[in-house]
Design a protein around this motif. Structure first.
Motif, PDB file in Angstrom:
ATOM      1  N   LEU A   1       0.828  -1.212   0.000  1.00 39.71           N
ATOM      2  CA  LEU A   1       0.000   0.000   0.000  1.00 39.71           C
ATOM      3  C   LEU A   1       0.858   1.257   0.000  1.00 39.71           C
ATOM      4  N   ILE A   2       1.920   1.275   0.775  1.00 37.01           N
ATOM      5  CA  ILE A   2       2.824   2.432   0.821  1.00 37.01           C
ATOM      6  C   ILE A   2       3.442   2.682  -0.557  1.00 37.01           C
ATOM      7  N   LYS A   3       3.895   1.605  -1.179  1.00 36.66           N
ATOM      8  CA  LYS A   3       4.534   1.734  -2.491  1.00 36.66           C
ATOM      9  C   LYS A   3       3.580   2.357  -3.512  1.00 36.66           C
ATOM     10  N   VAL A   4       2.327   1.921  -3.494  1.00 34.10           N
ATOM     11  CA  VAL A   4       1.334   2.480  -4.415  1.00 34.10           C
ATOM     12  C   VAL A   4       1.017   3.925  -4.050  1.00 34.10           C
ATOM     13  N   ALA A   5       0.802   4.182  -2.757  1.00 29.44           N
ATOM     14  CA  ALA A   5       0.418   5.528  -2.311  1.00 29.44           C
ATOM     15  C   ALA A   5       1.462   6.576  -2.673  1.00 29.44           C
ATOM     16  N   MET A   6       2.734   6.189  -2.673  1.00 28.89           N
ATOM     17  CA  MET A   6       3.796   7.148  -2.964  1.00 28.89           C
ATOM     18  C   MET A   6       3.742   7.668  -4.393  1.00 28.89           C
ATOM     19  N   ASP A   7       3.034   6.975  -5.273  1.00 24.93           N
ATOM     20  CA  ASP A   7       2.868   7.484  -6.640  1.00 24.93           C
ATOM     21  C   ASP A   7       1.860   8.624  -6.709  1.00 24.93           C
TER      22      ASP A   7
ATOM     23  N   PHE B   1       0.630  -9.446  -3.001  1.00 19.85           N
ATOM     24  CA  PHE B   1      -0.486  -8.527  -3.188  1.00 19.85           C
ATOM     25  C   PHE B   1      -0.539  -7.908  -4.579  1.00 19.85           C
ATOM     26  N   ASP B   2       0.096  -8.560  -5.554  1.00 20.23           N
ATOM     27  CA  ASP B   2       0.130  -8.008  -6.918  1.00 20.23           C
ATOM     28  C   ASP B   2      -1.276  -7.802  -7.487  1.00 20.23           C
ATOM     29  N   THR B   3      -2.197  -8.714  -7.162  1.00 20.65           N
ATOM     30  CA  THR B   3      -3.567  -8.601  -7.659  1.00 20.65           C
ATOM     31  C   THR B   3      -4.233  -7.323  -7.176  1.00 20.65           C
ATOM     32  N   CYS B   4      -3.845  -6.857  -5.993  1.00 26.51           N
ATOM     33  CA  CYS B   4      -4.482  -5.691  -5.378  1.00 26.51           C
ATOM     34  C   CYS B   4      -4.052  -4.372  -6.015  1.00 26.51           C
ATOM     35  N   VAL B   5      -2.877  -4.344  -6.622  1.00 28.00           N
ATOM     36  CA  VAL B   5      -2.301  -3.072  -7.060  1.00 28.00           C
ATOM     37  C   VAL B   5      -3.168  -2.335  -8.075  1.00 28.00           C
ATOM     38  N   PRO B   6      -3.617  -2.967  -9.172  1.00 25.08           N
ATOM     39  CA  PRO B   6      -4.461  -2.210 -10.117  1.00 25.08           C
ATOM     40  C   PRO B   6      -5.778  -1.763  -9.500  1.00 25.08           C
TER      41      PRO B   6
ATOM     42  N   VAL C   1     -18.462   9.665   4.603  1.00 27.25           N
ATOM     43  CA  VAL C   1     -18.503   8.305   4.066  1.00 27.25           C
ATOM     44  C   VAL C   1     -17.085   7.841   3.731  1.00 27.25           C
ATOM     45  N   CYS C   2     -16.748   6.621   4.181  1.00 33.75           N
ATOM     46  CA  CYS C   2     -15.487   6.001   3.785  1.00 33.75           C
ATOM     47  C   CYS C   2     -15.800   4.763   2.943  1.00 33.75           C
ATOM     48  N   LEU C   3     -14.792   4.216   2.300  1.00 38.19           N
ATOM     49  CA  LEU C   3     -14.986   3.039   1.457  1.00 38.19           C
ATOM     50  C   LEU C   3     -14.301   1.825   2.071  1.00 38.19           C
ATOM     51  N   ASN C   4     -15.025   0.714   2.105  1.00 34.96           N
ATOM     52  CA  ASN C   4     -14.482  -0.571   2.519  1.00 34.96           C
ATOM     53  C   ASN C   4     -14.326  -1.428   1.265  1.00 34.96           C
ATOM     54  N   VAL C   5     -13.072  -1.624   0.837  1.00 40.75           N
ATOM     55  CA  VAL C   5     -12.781  -2.337  -0.410  1.00 40.75           C
ATOM     56  C   VAL C   5     -12.232  -3.717  -0.072  1.00 40.75           C
ATOM     57  N   ASN C   6     -12.905  -4.757  -0.562  1.00 47.32           N
ATOM     58  CA  ASN C   6     -12.453  -6.135  -0.367  1.00 47.32           C
ATOM     59  C   ASN C   6     -12.092  -6.748  -1.709  1.00 47.32           C
ATOM     60  N   ILE C   7     -10.931  -7.417  -1.746  1.00 47.88           N
ATOM     61  CA  ILE C   7     -10.367  -7.932  -2.990  1.00 47.88           C
ATOM     62  C   ILE C   7     -10.260  -9.449  -2.901  1.00 47.88           C
ATOM     63  N   PRO C   8     -10.869 -10.180  -3.851  1.00 50.70           N
ATOM     64  CA  PRO C   8     -10.794 -11.647  -3.806  1.00 50.70           C
ATOM     65  C   PRO C   8      -9.408 -12.154  -4.188  1.00 50.70           C
ATOM     66  N   ASN C   9      -9.108 -13.340  -3.706  1.00 47.86           N
ATOM     67  CA  ASN C   9      -7.827 -13.977  -4.025  1.00 47.86           C
ATOM     68  C   ASN C   9      -8.058 -14.935  -5.196  1.00 47.86           C
ATOM     69  N   CYS C  10      -7.816 -14.443  -6.396  1.00 49.38           N
ATOM     70  CA  CYS C  10      -8.099 -15.235  -7.589  1.00 49.38           C
ATOM     71  C   CYS C  10      -7.150 -14.820  -8.701  1.00 49.38           C
TER      72      CYS C  10
ATOM     73  N   ARG D   1      -8.033 -14.083 -11.841  1.00 55.59           N
ATOM     74  CA  ARG D   1      -8.609 -13.054 -12.705  1.00 55.59           C
ATOM     75  C   ARG D   1      -9.787 -12.392 -12.011  1.00 55.59           C
ATOM     76  N   ILE D   2      -9.672 -11.099 -11.761  1.00 53.52           N
ATOM     77  CA  ILE D   2     -10.764 -10.345 -11.153  1.00 53.52           C
ATOM     78  C   ILE D   2     -11.775  -9.985 -12.240  1.00 53.52           C
ATOM     79  N   GLU D   3     -13.056 -10.252 -11.954  1.00 62.25           N
ATOM     80  CA  GLU D   3     -14.108 -10.053 -12.950  1.00 62.25           C
ATOM     81  C   GLU D   3     -14.557  -8.601 -13.069  1.00 62.25           C
ATOM     82  N   GLY D   4     -14.343  -7.817 -12.020  1.00 58.91           N
ATOM     83  CA  GLY D   4     -14.788  -6.430 -12.043  1.00 58.91           C
ATOM     84  C   GLY D   4     -14.967  -5.908 -10.630  1.00 58.91           C
ATOM     85  N   ILE D   5     -15.660  -4.783 -10.503  1.00 52.28           N
ATOM     86  CA  ILE D   5     -15.919  -4.152  -9.205  1.00 52.28           C
ATOM     87  C   ILE D   5     -17.423  -3.993  -9.029  1.00 52.28           C
ATOM     88  N   LYS D   6     -17.910  -4.364  -7.845  1.00 51.81           N
ATOM     89  CA  LYS D   6     -19.324  -4.209  -7.528  1.00 51.81           C
ATOM     90  C   LYS D   6     -19.475  -3.398  -6.232  1.00 51.81           C
ATOM     91  N   THR D   7     -20.380  -2.431  -6.269  1.00 50.93           N
ATOM     92  CA  THR D   7     -20.768  -1.750  -5.034  1.00 50.93           C
ATOM     93  C   THR D   7     -21.782  -2.637  -4.330  1.00 50.93           C
TER      94      THR D   7
END
Length: 258
Positions: free
Chosen positions: A24-30, A143-148, A166-175, A177-183
Motif C-alpha cells: 500500500l505504501i509503495k502504491v500511495a507514494m505514486d 499482493f500483486d492482484t491488489c495493485v491495479p 462516508v469512507c470506502l471498505n474495499v475487499n479484494i478476492p484472491n483469484c 482473474r478479477i471479474e470487475g468491481i461491484k458496489t
C-alpha cells in the motif's frame, strides 16, 4: 516532504512491518507524500478501541524523500489519532488509506475491524478515507492482484472525492482473474461454533475464539460476500452514524407516557 504534493496518511492493523502495508505504501507514494503510523504489533480485531490510561510512543522507523514511517505502541485508532493529530506536523492530509489487510473485512467483520477503525478516524477528521482488504491471511501473501484495484480507487477518490462522512471498505478476492468491481451492501449474518473449549495440564479451562461466518442469505446478490465468491472486488460505502432513522418514530411511540 514536498508541500506541493498531496499528503497521504497510511495505517493498518496487521503491524507496520506487514507485507500488505508495504504494498500500500509503495502504491500511495505514486500519488503524494506518505506518512505512515502503524501499530508496532499485530492489532487485528481492535475495531475503534483507543488507549487512554497509558502513554503512547511513536518510533520513527524510516525517513526518506516523500516517506516517513512510525511504529506506534497502540491500536489502529490510536495510530490514526496520533498520526493525524501530531505526526503530520499540522500539514493538511488529503487522503487516509488503511491496509492492505491480510484477510477480508466483509459482512459483520466491519464492526470488529481495526483496518476500518483507521478510516473511521479519517472521516471523523473530515478526510476522504479508504480501507483495503485481501482474501489471503498468509503473512507471506503476494499482493500483486491488489495493485491495479488500489490504483483505480485511489485515483478516483483523489480526483472526485467522497460524500461527506462516508469512507470506502474495499475487499479484494484472491483469484487469478478479477471479474470487475461491484458496489455492495454488508452481508448480514452471524458467527457459529465460536469457541474452542480446552483444558490446560494444570486443570483450568481456557478458550480459543474461532468461528465460521454464516450468511443470512447467501443468494442475496446485493451483498459483498455474494460477489466476492464470484471473483469481484466489492466496495461498500460506510459511515459511522449508526442511528436507525427509520426506527426513530417507532421508538418514540414505544417510549411515550413517561
Amino acid at each position: 516532504m514536498n508541500n506541493s504534493r498531496p499528503l497521504i496518511f497510511v495505517s493498518n492493523d496487521d503491524g507496520y512491518n506487514a507485507e500488505g502495508i508495504k504494498t500500500l505504501i509503495k502504491v500511495a507514494m505514486d500519488y503524494g507524500d506518505v506518512i505512515v503510523a502503524a501499530p508496532l504489533n499485530h492489532q487485528s480485531g481492535k475495531a475503534s478501541s483507543i488507549t487512554t490510561l497509558d502513554p503512547m510512543r511513536a518510533i520513527k522507523k524510516e525517513e526518506r524523500e516523500g516517506l516517513t514511517c512510525y511504529a506506534v505502541m497502540g491500536t489502529p485508532a490510536d495510530c490514526a489519532k496520533l498520526g493525524l493529530g501530531v505526526l503530520t506536523g499540522g500539514r493538511k492530509v488529503d487522503l487516509v488509506l488503511s491496509g492492505i489487510n491480510h484477510g477480508l473485512n466483509h459482512g459483520n467483520s466491519v464492526l470488529y475491524s481495526g483496518t476500518m477503525g483507521v478510516v473511521f478516524e479519517g472521516i471523523m477528521a473530515g478526510i476522504p478515507s479508504v480501507a483495503f482488504s485481501f482474501d489471503n491471511f498468509s503473512p507471506d501473501a503476494t499482493f500483486d492482484t491488489c495493485v491495479p484495484v488500489m490504483r483505480h480507487v485511489i485515483a478516483k477518490v483523489m480526483t472526485q472525492g467522497l460524500p461527506q462522512g462516508v469512507c470506502l471498505n474495499v475487499n479484494i478476492p484472491n483469484c487469478e482473474r478479477i471479474e470487475g468491481i461491484k458496489t455492495a451492501i454488508i452481508a448480514p449474518g452471524a458467527w457459529t461454533n465460536t469457541w474452542d473449549h480446552r483444558t490446560a495440564p494444570h486443570g483450568f479451562d481456557y478458550y480459543w475464539m474461532l468461528g465460521e461466518y454464516v450468511e443470512k442469505d447467501p443468494d442475496d446478490s446485493r451483498t459483498d460476500a455474494y460477489w466476492l465468491r464470484r471473483n469481484y472486488v466489492t466496495v461498500t460505502p460506510v459511515h459511522i452514524d449508526q442511528t436507525d432513522y427509520e426506527a426513530m418514530s417507532k421508538v418514540d411511540e414505544l417510549l411515550k407516557g413517561f
